[in-house]
Design a protein around this motif. Structure first.
Motif, PDB file in Angstrom:
ATOM      1  N   ASP A 172      66.535 -73.033  51.562  1.00 17.09           N
ATOM      2  CA  ASP A 172      66.823 -72.560  50.209  1.00 17.09           C
ATOM      3  C   ASP A 172      65.627 -71.738  49.742  1.00 17.09           C
ATOM      4  O   ASP A 172      64.496 -71.978  50.171  1.00 17.09           O
ATOM      5  CB  ASP A 172      67.043 -73.765  49.287  1.00 17.09           C
ATOM      6  CG  ASP A 172      67.538 -73.380  47.901  1.00 17.09           C
ATOM      7  OD1 ASP A 172      68.055 -72.266  47.734  1.00 17.09           O
ATOM      8  OD2 ASP A 172      67.410 -74.211  46.984  1.00 17.09           O
ATOM      9  N   LEU A 173      65.859 -70.775  48.880  1.00 22.03           N
ATOM     10  CA  LEU A 173      64.753 -69.950  48.381  1.00 22.03           C
ATOM     11  C   LEU A 173      64.125 -70.519  47.123  1.00 22.03           C
ATOM     12  O   LEU A 173      62.909 -70.560  46.993  1.00 22.03           O
ATOM     13  CB  LEU A 173      65.236 -68.522  48.074  1.00 22.03           C
ATOM     14  CG  LEU A 173      65.618 -67.660  49.251  1.00 22.03           C
ATOM     15  CD1 LEU A 173      65.942 -66.248  48.769  1.00 22.03           C
ATOM     16  CD2 LEU A 173      64.536 -67.626  50.304  1.00 22.03           C
TER      17      LEU A 173
ATOM     18  N   GLY B 288      60.798 -70.693  48.964  1.00 22.70           N
ATOM     19  CA  GLY B 288      61.268 -70.565  50.332  1.00 22.70           C
ATOM     20  C   GLY B 288      60.741 -69.324  51.032  1.00 22.70           C
ATOM     21  O   GLY B 288      60.465 -69.351  52.233  1.00 22.70           O
ATOM     22  N   LEU B 289      60.590 -68.219  50.287  1.00 19.11           N
ATOM     23  CA  LEU B 289      60.082 -66.989  50.905  1.00 19.11           C
ATOM     24  C   LEU B 289      58.660 -67.166  51.432  1.00 19.11           C
ATOM     25  O   LEU B 289      58.313 -66.644  52.489  1.00 19.11           O
ATOM     26  CB  LEU B 289      60.139 -65.825  49.920  1.00 19.11           C
ATOM     27  CG  LEU B 289      61.543 -65.295  49.608  1.00 19.11           C
ATOM     28  CD1 LEU B 289      61.487 -64.251  48.502  1.00 19.11           C
ATOM     29  CD2 LEU B 289      62.217 -64.743  50.849  1.00 19.11           C
TER      30      LEU B 289
ATOM     31  N   GLN C 118      66.924 -58.047  45.976  1.00 15.44           N
ATOM     32  CA  GLN C 118      65.529 -58.111  46.415  1.00 15.44           C
ATOM     33  C   GLN C 118      65.253 -59.374  47.233  1.00 15.44           C
ATOM     34  O   GLN C 118      64.497 -59.333  48.196  1.00 15.44           O
ATOM     35  CB  GLN C 118      64.577 -58.033  45.217  1.00 15.44           C
ATOM     36  CG  GLN C 118      63.124 -57.909  45.610  1.00 15.44           C
ATOM     37  CD  GLN C 118      62.831 -56.662  46.452  1.00 15.44           C
ATOM     38  OE1 GLN C 118      63.315 -55.579  46.153  1.00 15.44           O
ATOM     39  NE2 GLN C 118      62.050 -56.821  47.504  1.00 15.44           N
ATOM     40  N   ASP C 119      65.875 -60.494  46.869  1.00  9.44           N
ATOM     41  CA  ASP C 119      65.701 -61.722  47.659  1.00  9.44           C
ATOM     42  C   ASP C 119      66.249 -61.541  49.071  1.00  9.44           C
ATOM     43  O   ASP C 119      65.626 -61.953  50.055  1.00  9.44           O
ATOM     44  CB  ASP C 119      66.391 -62.913  46.985  1.00  9.44           C
ATOM     45  CG  ASP C 119      65.595 -63.475  45.819  1.00  9.44           C
ATOM     46  OD1 ASP C 119      64.401 -63.142  45.697  1.00  9.44           O
ATOM     47  OD2 ASP C 119      66.178 -64.253  45.048  1.00  9.44           O
TER      48      ASP C 119
ATOM     49  N   TYR D 166      64.920 -60.730  54.822  1.00  7.48           N
ATOM     50  CA  TYR D 166      65.012 -60.049  56.118  1.00  7.48           C
ATOM     51  C   TYR D 166      63.694 -59.412  56.517  1.00  7.48           C
ATOM     52  O   TYR D 166      63.307 -59.440  57.686  1.00  7.48           O
ATOM     53  CB  TYR D 166      66.147 -59.026  56.115  1.00  7.48           C
ATOM     54  CG  TYR D 166      67.510 -59.665  56.277  1.00  7.48           C
ATOM     55  CD1 TYR D 166      67.794 -60.466  57.385  1.00  7.48           C
ATOM     56  CD2 TYR D 166      68.505 -59.482  55.333  1.00  7.48           C
ATOM     57  CE1 TYR D 166      69.033 -61.063  57.538  1.00  7.48           C
ATOM     58  CE2 TYR D 166      69.756 -60.069  55.486  1.00  7.48           C
ATOM     59  CZ  TYR D 166      70.011 -60.855  56.590  1.00  7.48           C
ATOM     60  OH  TYR D 166      71.234 -61.447  56.744  1.00  7.48           O
ATOM     61  N   GLU D 167      62.975 -58.860  55.554  1.00  6.21           N
ATOM     62  CA  GLU D 167      61.666 -58.269  55.858  1.00  6.21           C
ATOM     63  C   GLU D 167      60.693 -59.316  56.391  1.00  6.21           C
ATOM     64  O   GLU D 167      59.854 -59.020  57.240  1.00  6.21           O
ATOM     65  CB  GLU D 167      61.073 -57.598  54.619  1.00  6.21           C
ATOM     66  CG  GLU D 167      61.756 -56.295  54.251  1.00  6.21           C
ATOM     67  CD  GLU D 167      61.318 -55.740  52.910  1.00  6.21           C
ATOM     68  OE1 GLU D 167      60.610 -56.450  52.144  1.00  6.21           O
ATOM     69  OE2 GLU D 167      61.691 -54.595  52.609  1.00  6.21           O
ATOM     70  N   LEU D 168      60.813 -60.546  55.903  1.00 10.12           N
ATOM     71  CA  LEU D 168      59.928 -61.629  56.338  1.00 10.12           C
ATOM     72  C   LEU D 168      60.421 -62.316  57.614  1.00 10.12           C
ATOM     73  O   LEU D 168      59.759 -63.214  58.120  1.00 10.12           O
ATOM     74  CB  LEU D 168      59.755 -62.659  55.220  1.00 10.12           C
ATOM     75  CG  LEU D 168      59.002 -62.165  53.989  1.00 10.12           C
ATOM     76  CD1 LEU D 168      59.004 -63.231  52.900  1.00 10.12           C
ATOM     77  CD2 LEU D 168      57.573 -61.774  54.353  1.00 10.12           C
ATOM     78  N   GLY D 169      61.586 -61.912  58.112  1.00 11.18           N
ATOM     79  CA  GLY D 169      62.042 -62.432  59.392  1.00 11.18           C
ATOM     80  C   GLY D 169      63.161 -63.442  59.359  1.00 11.18           C
ATOM     81  O   GLY D 169      63.375 -64.149  60.351  1.00 11.18           O
TER      82      GLY D 169
END
Length: 151
Positions: A61-62, A69-70, A97-98, A103-106
């Motif tokens: 979960d974020l 979570g990010l 943006q989330d 996805y940018e963080l993998g």
């Protein structure tokens, strides 16, 4: 360290959400082992404490109190011991943006929590099939021999 191919960490601060997610997984995959983790800090502590076996998958979960979570995703991806564990973000967030940042963080996948239990069962079944290779055996073609390229 090796992965336990039947172990999923479910990381969510809401106990009701954790139970609903577990119930959805159990509908079609009772053979899988599940560990509930209440927040991102505990997730990281659990990963660092795993001396022998890591989970096959993390459902993350974020929006949780404390570490988001990010941040946990970023730390998982930056650690060579954990970086290959598939991390599926399962969140209520509808923010573009989330999704983009995940996805940018993998993140391996970004899924918005569905409104119905039936949908959640379909999602959890797909997760097991895609990431844990729990495919149903396919019937053999007539004659009992599978035709493969080059045969």
């Amino acid at each position: 360290m090796k992965s336990n191919l039947r172990l999923i960490y479910i990381v969510d601060d809401d106990p009701d959400d954790r139970q609903i997610i577990l119930d959805a997984f159990l509908e079609k995959s009772p053979q899988i082992d599940y560990v509930f983790i209440e927040n991102a800090e505990t997730l990281l502590e659990t990963l660092y404490a795993a001396e022998v076996e890591l989970p096959a998958l993390i459902l993350l979960d974020l929006n949780m109190p404390g570490m988001m979570g990010l941040h946990a995703l970023k730390e998982i991806r930056s650690n060579r011991l954990f970086s290959q564990i598939p991390v599926i973000v399962l969140t209520t967030s509808t923010l573009h943006q989330d999704r983009k940042t995940s996805y940018e963080l993998g993140a391996s996948c970004y899924i918005r929590k569905p409104a119905s239990f039936t949908e959640l069962v379909e999602i959890t079944d797909a997760i097991v099939k895609l990431w844990l290779h729990e495919y149903q055996p396919q019937p053999s073609p007539p004659g009992g021999k599978k035709n493969m390229a080059g045969d």
